[in-house]
Design a protein around this motif. Structure first.
Motif, PDB file in Angstrom:
ATOM      1  N   ASP A 237       0.438  -1.097  -0.021  1.00 54.61           N
ATOM      2  CA  ASP A 237       0.007  -0.130   0.093  1.00 54.61           C
ATOM      3  C   ASP A 237       0.546   1.100  -0.333  1.00 54.61           C
ATOM      4  OD1 ASP A 237      -2.246  -1.224  -0.121  1.00 54.61           O
ATOM      5  OD2 ASP A 237      -2.324  -1.193   2.032  1.00 54.61           O
ATOM      6  N   LEU A 238       2.471   0.989   0.236  1.00 54.96           N
ATOM      7  CA  LEU A 238       2.746   2.694   0.607  1.00 54.96           C
ATOM      8  C   LEU A 238       4.498   2.240   0.016  1.00 54.96           C
ATOM      9  CD1 LEU A 238       4.493   2.255   3.313  1.00 54.96           C
ATOM     10  CD2 LEU A 238       1.957   2.983   3.775  1.00 54.96           C
ATOM     11  N   GLN A 239       5.137   3.323  -0.028  1.00 51.56           N
ATOM     12  CA  GLN A 239       6.754   3.466  -0.181  1.00 51.56           C
ATOM     13  C   GLN A 239       6.556   4.571   0.988  1.00 51.56           C
ATOM     14  OE1 GLN A 239       7.074   3.767  -3.839  1.00 51.56           O
ATOM     15  NE2 GLN A 239       9.288   2.846  -3.528  1.00 51.56           N
ATOM     16  N   ALA A 240       7.964   3.992   1.673  1.00 51.24           N
ATOM     17  CA  ALA A 240       8.401   5.078   2.991  1.00 51.24           C
ATOM     18  C   ALA A 240       9.628   5.239   3.036  1.00 51.24           C
ATOM     19  CB  ALA A 240       7.605   4.654   4.481  1.00 51.24           C
ATOM     20  N   ILE A 241      10.053   6.817   3.641  1.00 52.67           N
ATOM     21  CA  ILE A 241      11.878   6.769   3.396  1.00 52.67           C
ATOM     22  C   ILE A 241      11.935   7.646   4.388  1.00 52.67           C
ATOM     23  CG2 ILE A 241      12.044   8.951   2.527  1.00 52.67           C
ATOM     24  CD1 ILE A 241      13.857   6.979   0.703  1.00 52.67           C
ATOM     25  N   ILE A 254       8.926  10.676   5.183  1.00 47.88           N
ATOM     26  CA  ILE A 254       7.840  10.484   4.174  1.00 47.88           C
ATOM     27  C   ILE A 254       7.237   8.827   3.702  1.00 47.88           C
ATOM     28  CG2 ILE A 254       7.462  11.407   1.643  1.00 47.88           C
ATOM     29  CD1 ILE A 254      10.712  13.105   2.004  1.00 47.88           C
ATOM     30  N   PHE A 255       5.658   9.327   3.157  1.00 49.86           N
ATOM     31  CA  PHE A 255       5.146   8.232   2.938  1.00 49.86           C
ATOM     32  C   PHE A 255       3.980   8.622   1.954  1.00 49.86           C
ATOM     33  CE2 PHE A 255       5.420   5.726   7.705  1.00 49.86           C
ATOM     34  CZ  PHE A 255       5.462   6.204   8.195  1.00 49.86           C
ATOM     35  N   LEU A 256       4.624   7.978   0.827  1.00 52.39           N
ATOM     36  CA  LEU A 256       3.441   7.952  -0.171  1.00 52.39           C
ATOM     37  C   LEU A 256       3.165   6.378  -0.865  1.00 52.39           C
ATOM     38  CD1 LEU A 256       3.620   9.658  -3.396  1.00 52.39           C
ATOM     39  CD2 LEU A 256       5.741   7.469  -3.958  1.00 52.39           C
ATOM     40  N   PRO A 257       1.800   6.105   0.018  1.00 51.97           N
ATOM     41  CA  PRO A 257       0.804   5.648  -0.068  1.00 51.97           C
ATOM     42  C   PRO A 257       0.106   5.906  -1.772  1.00 51.97           C
ATOM     43  CG  PRO A 257      -0.439   7.634   0.897  1.00 51.97           C
ATOM     44  CD  PRO A 257       1.107   7.765   0.937  1.00 51.97           C
ATOM     45  N   THR A 258      -0.627   4.508  -2.598  1.00 47.93           N
ATOM     46  CA  THR A 258      -1.175   4.559  -3.300  1.00 47.93           C
ATOM     47  C   THR A 258      -2.384   5.153  -3.082  1.00 47.93           C
ATOM     48  OG1 THR A 258      -2.266   2.499  -2.572  1.00 47.93           O
ATOM     49  CG2 THR A 258      -0.033   2.164  -3.913  1.00 47.93           C
ATOM     50  N   ASP A 259      -3.226   5.413  -1.449  1.00 44.89           N
ATOM     51  CA  ASP A 259      -4.130   6.201  -1.585  1.00 44.89           C
ATOM     52  C   ASP A 259      -4.102   6.349  -0.641  1.00 44.89           C
ATOM     53  OD1 ASP A 259      -7.008   7.340  -0.915  1.00 44.89           O
ATOM     54  OD2 ASP A 259      -7.890   5.638  -2.773  1.00 44.89           O
ATOM     55  N   LEU A 260      -3.870   8.456  -0.746  1.00 46.73           N
ATOM     56  CA  LEU A 260      -3.665   8.688   0.799  1.00 46.73           C
ATOM     57  C   LEU A 260      -4.786   9.357   1.444  1.00 46.73           C
ATOM     58  CD1 LEU A 260      -1.670  10.427   1.753  1.00 46.73           C
ATOM     59  CD2 LEU A 260      -1.893  12.698   0.881  1.00 46.73           C
ATOM     60  N   ASP A 261      -5.848   8.791   0.870  1.00 51.25           N
ATOM     61  CA  ASP A 261      -7.072   8.789   1.661  1.00 51.25           C
ATOM     62  C   ASP A 261      -7.188   7.597   2.457  1.00 51.25           C
ATOM     63  OD1 ASP A 261      -7.958  12.019   0.835  1.00 51.25           O
ATOM     64  OD2 ASP A 261      -9.191  10.591  -0.406  1.00 51.25           O
ATOM     65  N   VAL A 262      -6.921   6.086   2.166  1.00 50.01           N
ATOM     66  CA  VAL A 262      -6.774   4.346   2.713  1.00 50.01           C
ATOM     67  C   VAL A 262      -5.563   5.558   3.833  1.00 50.01           C
ATOM     68  CG1 VAL A 262      -6.905   2.644   2.615  1.00 50.01           C
ATOM     69  CG2 VAL A 262      -8.088   4.013   0.565  1.00 50.01           C
ATOM     70  N   PHE A 263      -4.771   5.646   3.853  1.00 51.90           N
ATOM     71  CA  PHE A 263      -3.382   5.678   4.045  1.00 51.90           C
ATOM     72  C   PHE A 263      -4.439   6.542   5.463  1.00 51.90           C
ATOM     73  CE2 PHE A 263      -0.225   8.227   6.081  1.00 51.90           C
ATOM     74  CZ  PHE A 263       1.026   7.577   6.250  1.00 51.90           C
ATOM     75  N   HIS A 264      -4.830   7.551   5.633  1.00 50.32           N
ATOM     76  CA  HIS A 264      -4.861   8.842   6.222  1.00 50.32           C
ATOM     77  C   HIS A 264      -5.995   8.114   7.624  1.00 50.32           C
ATOM     78  CE1 HIS A 264      -4.143  12.343   4.187  1.00 50.32           C
ATOM     79  NE2 HIS A 264      -3.653  12.152   5.486  1.00 50.32           N
ATOM     80  N   GLU A 265      -7.228   7.109   6.982  1.00 52.14           N
ATOM     81  CA  GLU A 265      -7.482   5.255   7.397  1.00 52.14           C
ATOM     82  C   GLU A 265      -6.849   4.715   8.709  1.00 52.14           C
ATOM     83  OE1 GLU A 265     -10.427   3.855   5.100  1.00 52.14           O
ATOM     84  OE2 GLU A 265     -11.400   5.835   4.509  1.00 52.14           O
ATOM     85  N   ARG A 266      -6.008   4.302   8.595  1.00 51.39           N
ATOM     86  CA  ARG A 266      -5.332   3.767   9.451  1.00 51.39           C
ATOM     87  C   ARG A 266      -3.313   4.242   9.960  1.00 51.39           C
ATOM     88  NH1 ARG A 266      -1.099   0.543   4.738  1.00 51.39           N
ATOM     89  NH2 ARG A 266      -0.890  -0.791   6.517  1.00 51.39           N
TER      90      ARG A 266
END
Length: 398
Positions: A237-241, A254-266
């Motif tokens: 679901d994401l890349q992070a560095i 830095i978190f680069l999710p495929t979908d930022l809204d879904v990421f926010h839910e987590r």
């Protein structure tokens, strides 16, 4: 061109933490509250972020907000005190312990190898019978500058705003507007200034324009580029560095999710702690947009949604530990201003929070390529204290 960038700076208290986090720093002779602390304050920051995030640029300093609220919390009583404790998630911590922990947090952050400056102040209307204990606790634990002014004088607003400029390295020019309301008794202010150079700066010669995919369409912005070894995390679901500053204790995540809204839910303190365990050293290519912006927001609605509404109620609020007629006093506004700039050399950021008090009329290291060319999430974290200093989402770096 509209910007779509969100930033959050989260306060964490130097207190007990789970085994998944670094050990608590305990300098000799210093007491650190153990009841809620790091996990609770990080979660308060995430909660506030969730209330204010959207599809537009946001920039917050929960460190600044929480310290300003902590100063006011010392003047609260009854249901107001309970509501503020629940909002800050510190209801399990004795007030004395909380103040000592906040004092140690301020000292520890300011002793970092990067520049972190934190200042507090109380601005009182001339003649207001503020309780001596309230003033003393804010001077002792928050090193607050205490000043009494004639709020009706034309020089009052410039005096307060000059303090803001001085403690944000001129990045924020003012927080108080003229004229001051005749019902205003006091302003409680916090200012945070941050400046950190990357441990390994980006080469300016490698910066070039490229496309960022914002919610409203494509925009062309300068991208910084580097090939190196990084602390890196990747799942489906994401890349992070992790990008360290100075000697490496402080860093931007830095978190680069495929979908930022879904990421926010987590996005919670527990999930953040879990993610941190997954970073591994890997060599890869990073493209990161430069960005710079400022933000201003009244926090009344967000804090009310988190349970602090009674403090804004001119009938129910109880600040009887602040002034002699405290049952007739309420918080009229919590205002926040912030600024950030990220470039090849590092990061500069500042924030100010103003609380206006009024009298009522009643797996193995992978090889990777990470091009941050769509909305992403990032954090600046201090490993020694476990304080998450900045956290944000970039929707449009232009």
């Amino acid at each position: 061109m509209r910007k779509w960038l969100a930033l959050l700076l989260v306060l964490t208290l130097l207190t007990g933490c789970s085994q998944s986090l670094p050990p608590v720093v305990k300098p000799p002779g210093k007491f650190i509250a153990q009841a809620a602390g790091i996990d609770s304050y990080n979660q308060f920051g995430f909660n506030l972020y969730q209330q204010l995030r959207g599809q537009e640029n946001i920039l917050l300093s929960p460190v600044s907000i929480a310290l300003a609220l902590s100063m006011a919390y010392n003047g609260a009583a009854g249901g107001t005190q309970t509501a503020m404790a629940e909002t800050l998630l510190v209801e399990g911590i004795d007030l004395e312990q909380l103040n000592q922990s906040n004092k140690l947090l301020i000292e520890s952050l300011q002793n970092s190898d990067v520049t972190v400056e934190i200042a507090n102040s109380l601005w009182l209307r001339q003649g207001v019978p503020v309780l001596p204990d309230f003033v003393e606790v804010n001077k002792t634990y928050y090193d607050a500058q205490v000043s009494e002014l004639d709020f009706d004088d034309a020089g009052a607003v410039p005096t307060i705003n000059k303090w803001v400029q001085d403690h944000t390295n001129d990045l924020i020019e003012k927080i108080i507007e003229s004229p001051i309301d005749s019902a205003t008794l006091a302003f409680l202010l916090n200012a945070v200034y941050f400046q950190g150079d990357w441990s390994q700066p980006f080469a300016a010669a490698q910066t070039r324009d490229d496309i960022f995919y914002a919610p409203t369409g494509q925009v062309t912005v300068p991208f910084m580029n580097k090939t190196a070894s990084f602390d890196y995390l990747e799942d489906k679901d994401l890349q992070a560095i992790r990008l360290p500053y100075g000697k490496g204790n402080m860093a931007m995540y830095i978190f680069l999710p495929t979908d930022l809204d879904v990421f926010h839910e987590r996005l919670t303190q527990e999930q953040w702690a879990e993610w941190r365990l997954g970073f591994e050293s890997a060599r890869g290519e990073l493209s990161l947009p430069k960005f710079k912006f400022e933000y201003e927001q009244s926090l009344n609605e967000a804090l009310t949604a988190l349970g602090m509404g009674i403090a804004f109620d001119d009938i129910k609020a109880d600040f009887s530990k602040m002034v002699e007629w405290g049952e007739d006093v309420f918080i009229s506004e919590v205002k926040h201003k912030a600024f950030i700039e990220v470039d090849e050399l590092g990061t500069e950021a500042a924030a100010v929070t103003s609380i206006e008090v009024q009298l009522t009329g009643r797996p193995p290291a992978p090889s990777f390529t990470m091009k941050v060319d769509r909305p992403f999430f990032f954090m600046i974290h201090d490993q020694q204290t476990d304080a998450v200093l900045f956290m944000g989402s970039v929707y449009d770096p232009s």
